[in-house]
Design an enzyme around this catalytic site. Structure first.
Site, PDB file in Angstrom:
ATOM      1  N   LYS A   1       1.810  -3.806   6.622  1.00 54.07           N
ATOM      2  CA  LYS A   1       2.300  -3.716   5.241  1.00 54.07           C
ATOM      3  C   LYS A   1       3.812  -3.465   5.213  1.00 54.07           C
ATOM      4  CE  LYS A   1      -1.612  -4.511   3.324  1.00 54.07           C
ATOM      5  NZ  LYS A   1      -1.867  -5.891   2.870  1.00 54.07           N
TER       6      LYS A   1
ATOM      7  N   SER B   1       0.832  -1.204   0.000  1.00 53.82           N
ATOM      8  CA  SER B   1       0.000   0.000   0.000  1.00 53.82           C
ATOM      9  C   SER B   1       0.865   1.251   0.000  1.00 53.82           C
ATOM     10  CB  SER B   1      -0.857  -0.021   1.268  1.00 53.82           C
ATOM     11  OG  SER B   1      -1.506   1.208   1.452  1.00 53.82           O
TER      12      SER B   1
ATOM     13  N   TYR C   1      -2.408  -1.561  11.072  1.00 50.60           N
ATOM     14  CA  TYR C   1      -2.620  -2.026   9.697  1.00 50.60           C
ATOM     15  C   TYR C   1      -1.465  -1.590   8.801  1.00 50.60           C
ATOM     16  CZ  TYR C   1      -4.025  -2.076   4.854  1.00 50.60           C
ATOM     17  OH  TYR C   1      -4.026  -2.270   3.489  1.00 50.60           O
TER      18      TYR C   1
HETATM   19  P1  NAD Z   1     -11.099  -7.335   0.979  1.00 50.95           P
HETATM   20  O1  NAD Z   1     -11.344  -7.364   2.428  1.00 50.95           O
HETATM   21  O2  NAD Z   1     -12.222  -7.055   0.057  1.00 50.95           O
HETATM   22  O3  NAD Z   1     -10.426  -8.717   0.515  1.00 50.95           O
HETATM   23  C1  NAD Z   1      -9.584  -9.460   1.366  1.00 50.95           C
HETATM   24  C2  NAD Z   1     -10.077 -10.889   1.380  1.00 50.95           C
HETATM   25  O4  NAD Z   1      -9.207 -11.664   2.223  1.00 50.95           O
HETATM   26  C3  NAD Z   1     -11.499 -11.034   1.920  1.00 50.95           C
HETATM   27  O5  NAD Z   1     -12.271 -11.787   0.998  1.00 50.95           O
HETATM   28  C4  NAD Z   1     -11.307 -11.792   3.235  1.00 50.95           C
HETATM   29  O6  NAD Z   1     -12.398 -12.649   3.506  1.00 50.95           O
HETATM   30  C5  NAD Z   1     -10.006 -12.543   2.984  1.00 50.95           C
HETATM   31  N1  NAD Z   1      -9.238 -12.885   4.188  1.00 50.95           N
HETATM   32  C6  NAD Z   1      -8.861 -12.067   5.205  1.00 50.95           C
HETATM   33  N2  NAD Z   1      -8.177 -12.761   6.113  1.00 50.95           N
HETATM   34  C7  NAD Z   1      -8.112 -14.049   5.674  1.00 50.95           C
HETATM   35  C8  NAD Z   1      -7.550 -15.245   6.197  1.00 50.95           C
HETATM   36  N3  NAD Z   1      -6.923 -15.281   7.374  1.00 50.95           N
HETATM   37  N4  NAD Z   1      -7.671 -16.384   5.481  1.00 50.95           N
HETATM   38  C9  NAD Z   1      -8.319 -16.379   4.284  1.00 50.95           C
HETATM   39  N5  NAD Z   1      -8.878 -15.289   3.766  1.00 50.95           N
HETATM   40  C10 NAD Z   1      -8.778 -14.130   4.450  1.00 50.95           C
HETATM   41  O7  NAD Z   1      -9.906  -6.289   0.724  1.00 50.95           O
HETATM   42  P2  NAD Z   1      -9.349  -5.664  -0.618  1.00 50.95           P
HETATM   43  O8  NAD Z   1      -9.730  -4.225  -0.643  1.00 50.95           O
HETATM   44  O9  NAD Z   1      -9.664  -6.519  -1.773  1.00 50.95           O
HETATM   45  O10 NAD Z   1      -7.800  -5.707  -0.302  1.00 50.95           O
HETATM   46  C11 NAD Z   1      -6.975  -6.775  -0.737  1.00 50.95           C
HETATM   47  C12 NAD Z   1      -5.562  -6.541  -0.254  1.00 50.95           C
HETATM   48  O11 NAD Z   1      -5.099  -5.283  -0.745  1.00 50.95           O
HETATM   49  C13 NAD Z   1      -5.409  -6.481   1.258  1.00 50.95           C
HETATM   50  O12 NAD Z   1      -4.169  -7.093   1.587  1.00 50.95           O
HETATM   51  C14 NAD Z   1      -5.359  -5.003   1.550  1.00 50.95           C
HETATM   52  O13 NAD Z   1      -4.668  -4.731   2.729  1.00 50.95           O
HETATM   53  C15 NAD Z   1      -4.606  -4.505   0.331  1.00 50.95           C
HETATM   54  N6  NAD Z   1      -4.850  -3.086   0.041  1.00 50.95           N
HETATM   55  C16 NAD Z   1      -6.135  -2.636  -0.123  1.00 50.95           C
HETATM   56  C17 NAD Z   1      -6.354  -1.301  -0.390  1.00 50.95           C
HETATM   57  C18 NAD Z   1      -7.760  -0.772  -0.516  1.00 50.95           C
HETATM   58  O14 NAD Z   1      -7.932   0.449  -0.414  1.00 50.95           O
HETATM   59  N7  NAD Z   1      -8.774  -1.597  -0.768  1.00 50.95           N
HETATM   60  C19 NAD Z   1      -5.266  -0.420  -0.534  1.00 50.95           C
HETATM   61  C20 NAD Z   1      -3.976  -0.923  -0.381  1.00 50.95           C
HETATM   62  C21 NAD Z   1      -3.767  -2.258  -0.102  1.00 50.95           C
HETATM   63  C1  WQD Z   2      -9.717   9.386   1.065  1.00 57.06           C
HETATM   64  C2  WQD Z   2      -9.952  10.863   1.364  1.00 57.06           C
HETATM   65  C3  WQD Z   2     -10.495  11.368   3.650  1.00 57.06           C
HETATM   66  C4  WQD Z   2     -14.383   9.427   3.807  1.00 57.06           C
HETATM   67  C5  WQD Z   2      -7.234   4.475   3.413  1.00 57.06           C
HETATM   68  C6  WQD Z   2      -6.223   3.757   4.248  1.00 57.06           C
HETATM   69  C7  WQD Z   2      -5.031   3.348   3.464  1.00 57.06           C
HETATM   70  C8  WQD Z   2      -5.426   2.622   2.184  1.00 57.06           C
HETATM   71  C9  WQD Z   2      -6.584   3.223   1.464  1.00 57.06           C
HETATM   72  C10 WQD Z   2      -4.987   0.260   2.367  1.00 57.06           C
HETATM   73  C11 WQD Z   2      -9.320  11.327   2.667  1.00 57.06           C
HETATM   74  C12 WQD Z   2     -11.640  11.703   2.728  1.00 57.06           C
HETATM   75  C13 WQD Z   2     -13.154   9.904   3.388  1.00 57.06           C
HETATM   76  C14 WQD Z   2     -15.413  10.370   4.085  1.00 57.06           C
HETATM   77  C15 WQD Z   2     -13.932  12.154   3.450  1.00 57.06           C
HETATM   78  N1  WQD Z   2      -5.777   1.268   2.408  1.00 57.06           N
HETATM   79  N2  WQD Z   2     -12.932  11.227   3.190  1.00 57.06           N
HETATM   80  N3  WQD Z   2     -15.160  11.703   3.884  1.00 57.06           N
HETATM   81  O1  WQD Z   2      -7.395   7.833   3.653  1.00 57.06           O
HETATM   82  O2  WQD Z   2      -6.378   7.486   1.392  1.00 57.06           O
HETATM   83  O3  WQD Z   2      -6.610   5.598   2.860  1.00 57.06           O
HETATM   84  O4  WQD Z   2      -7.624   3.594   2.345  1.00 57.06           O
HETATM   85  O5  WQD Z   2      -3.828   0.134   2.387  1.00 57.06           O
HETATM   86  O6  WQD Z   2      -4.219   2.587   4.267  1.00 57.06           O
HETATM   87  O7  WQD Z   2      -5.823   4.619   5.297  1.00 57.06           O
HETATM   88  O8  WQD Z   2      -8.679   6.610   1.829  1.00 57.06           O
HETATM   89  O9  WQD Z   2     -11.013   6.564   1.139  1.00 57.06           O
HETATM   90  O10 WQD Z   2     -10.475   6.625   3.612  1.00 57.06           O
HETATM   91  O11 WQD Z   2     -10.082   8.644   2.222  1.00 57.06           O
HETATM   92  O12 WQD Z   2     -13.749  13.349   3.274  1.00 57.06           O
HETATM   93  O13 WQD Z   2     -16.521  10.015   4.499  1.00 57.06           O
HETATM   94  O14 WQD Z   2     -11.351  11.064   1.507  1.00 57.06           O
HETATM   95  O15 WQD Z   2     -10.354  12.310   4.654  1.00 57.06           O
HETATM   96  O16 WQD Z   2      -8.855  12.612   2.491  1.00 57.06           O
HETATM   97  P1  WQD Z   2      -7.251   6.976   2.491  1.00 57.06           P
HETATM   98  P2  WQD Z   2     -10.135   7.026   2.228  1.00 57.06           P
END
Ligand code: NAD
Ligand code: WQD
Length: 343
Positions: free
Chosen positions: A157, A128, A153
């Site tokens: 990462k 991330s 969290y």
């Molecule tokens: P998500 O929660 O939709 O998908 C994650 C999946 O992993 C879920 O289906 C959950 O049931 C499964 N899971 C969790 N723990 C498990 C375990 N112990 N065993 C088996 N399955 C398990 O999340 P996502 O948004 O698709 O994110 C996927 C990955 O990307 C995650 O590692 C997340 O940290 C990373 N990530 C997400 C974002 C974001 O904004 N969505 C941003 C950066 C990184």
């Molecule tokens: C985006 C912007 C908020 C909701 C988070 C995690 C990060 C990553 C992605 C996984 C910010 C603003 C939000 C609302 C708002 N995940 N906002 N009103 O903050 O970039 O990151 O998700 O790795 O680790 O921290 O994403 O979508 O929460 O917010 O104004 O109701 O929207 O303040 O500026 P963010 P976000």
């Protein structure tokens, strides 16, 4: 490639499900492992509707070492490609329940790496842009320093990246890529898969779509007094389908790469502010988001967007989908959820 089978952990989740579809398009045979802690089995039906192929599915908790060792040895004996999405991802919950996050995210990673020790494996990890914290230079490149994480969290990462780098350096059987995602949003063009947050969405786009459909009240913009052109925070929003394709590109690179461990930014390279995003939602959908300006959210990064030239050059991958397409597809998915009673 040795064979076309690939393990996708967390494959019924948001980014995982879109990646499964893109892998299937390229002819991969996907086996999903997920414990359904944040997703639903019905995703498999909808993936099948989109691609015409039902992915393999095993309901397993990856934090369970014995189950993972058994799985990899007995059910995945010929698998040499892994995309590891499975993790908990709610920042605020991780502050309240750090051990829940450290246990799940680290045990799962370590169990998988252990289970594949001794087997040549290509491994893609979901990292991330949170590892950069508030970057000193924008766009932020992969060489930028990793800043001290502000949540358990985020720390999972950072430390996971270290575990992967050290493991790849110590043992010759791993070829690993960490993709540092910026802000994935949007949904598949079929509108049959997308992001399905449990409870009140913490992230901006699901809140916008749920508010627009009447499931939530008005949106609060967390702060308009930041040092940015319109005062609201800036992010690099990336369409989830473009992000899914980055994983296919990463797997393809690992087929030929000699490098043991690499990191790539996965973003568009362009920042949009929260207020610009609200405007884009209205332009893309014709629905005017109802919002008010509120106070700043603790811990928010002010502005971050990625330098994506390394990914473009070395992964031969580039984002294609616009902010309008991100907003339009997110909205179509929200309507699909409502029409089909998905929860
Ligand atoms: P998500 O929660 O939709 O998908 C994650 C999946 O992993 C879920 O289906 C959950 O049931 C499964 N899971 C969790 N723990 C498990 C375990 N112990 N065993 C088996 N399955 C398990 O999340 P996502 O948004 O698709 O994110 C996927 C990955 O990307 C995650 O590692 C997340 O940290 C990373 N990530 C997400 C974002 C974001 O904004 N969505 C941003 C950066 C990184
Ligand atoms: C985006 C912007 C908020 C909701 C988070 C995690 C990060 C990553 C992605 C996984 C910010 C603003 C939000 C609302 C708002 N995940 N906002 N009103 O903050 O970039 O990151 O998700 O790795 O680790 O921290 O994403 O979508 O929460 O917010 O104004 O109701 O929207 O303040 O500026 P963010 P976000």
């Amino acid at each position: 490639m040795d064979n076309n089978r690939i393990l996708v952990t967390g494959g019924t989740g948001y980014i995982g499900s879109h990646t499964v579809v893109e892998l299937q398009k390229k002819g991969y045979e996907v086996i999903i492992v997920d414990n359904l802690s944040n997703s639903d089995k019905s995703v498999l039906d909808r993936i099948e509707k989109i691609s015409g192929v039902r992915p393999g599915f095993l309901e397993i908790d990856l934090a369970d070492e014995k189950a993972v060792l058994d799985l990899v040895k007995n059910k995945l004996a010929d698998v040499d490609k892994v995309i590891h999405f499975a993790a908990y991802k709610a920042v605020e919950e991780s502050v309240r329940e750090p051990l829940k996050y450290y246990r799940n995210n680290f045990y799962s990673l370590i169990n998988l790496l252990t289970a594949f020790s001794g087997r040549k494996v290509k491994f893609v990890f979901s990292s991330s842009c949170t590892v950069y914290g508030e970057p000193d230079e924008l766009p932020v490149s992969e060489q930028a320093p990793v800043k001290k994480a502000t949540s358990p969290y985020g720390n999972t990462k950072q430390v996971a990246e270290e575990i992967l780098e050290e493991t790849a350096a110590a043992k010759d059987n791993y070829r690993i890529i960490s993709l540092r995602y910026f802000n994935p949003v949007g949904a598949h063009s079929s509108a049959m898969i997308g992001e399905l947050p449990k409870g009140v969405p913490q992230n901006l786009v699901p809140f916008i779509t749920q508010s627009a459909i009447g499931k939530r009240g008005e949106i609060t913009v967390f702060g308009n007094d930041y040092d940015t052109p319109d005062g609201s925070c800036i992010r690099d929003f990336i369409h989830v389908v473009d992000l899914a394709k980055a994983h296919v590109a990463a797997i393809e690179r690992l087929e030929v790469a000699t490098t043991k461990y690499e990191v790539f930014n996965a973003g568009t390279g362009t920042g949009f502010s929260v207020l610009q995003l609200l405007k884009a939602f209205e332009e893309a959908t014709g629905v005017k988001p109802q919002y008010k300006i509120g106070g700043r959210r603790a811990g928010d990064i002010i502005k971050v967007w990625g330098n994506v030239s390394k990914a473009e050059q070395e992964l031969n991958w580039k984002t294609e989908l616009s902010i309008e397409e991100m907003m339009r597809s997110a909205w179509e998915w929200e309507k699909y959820i409502k029409e089909n009673g998905i929860s």
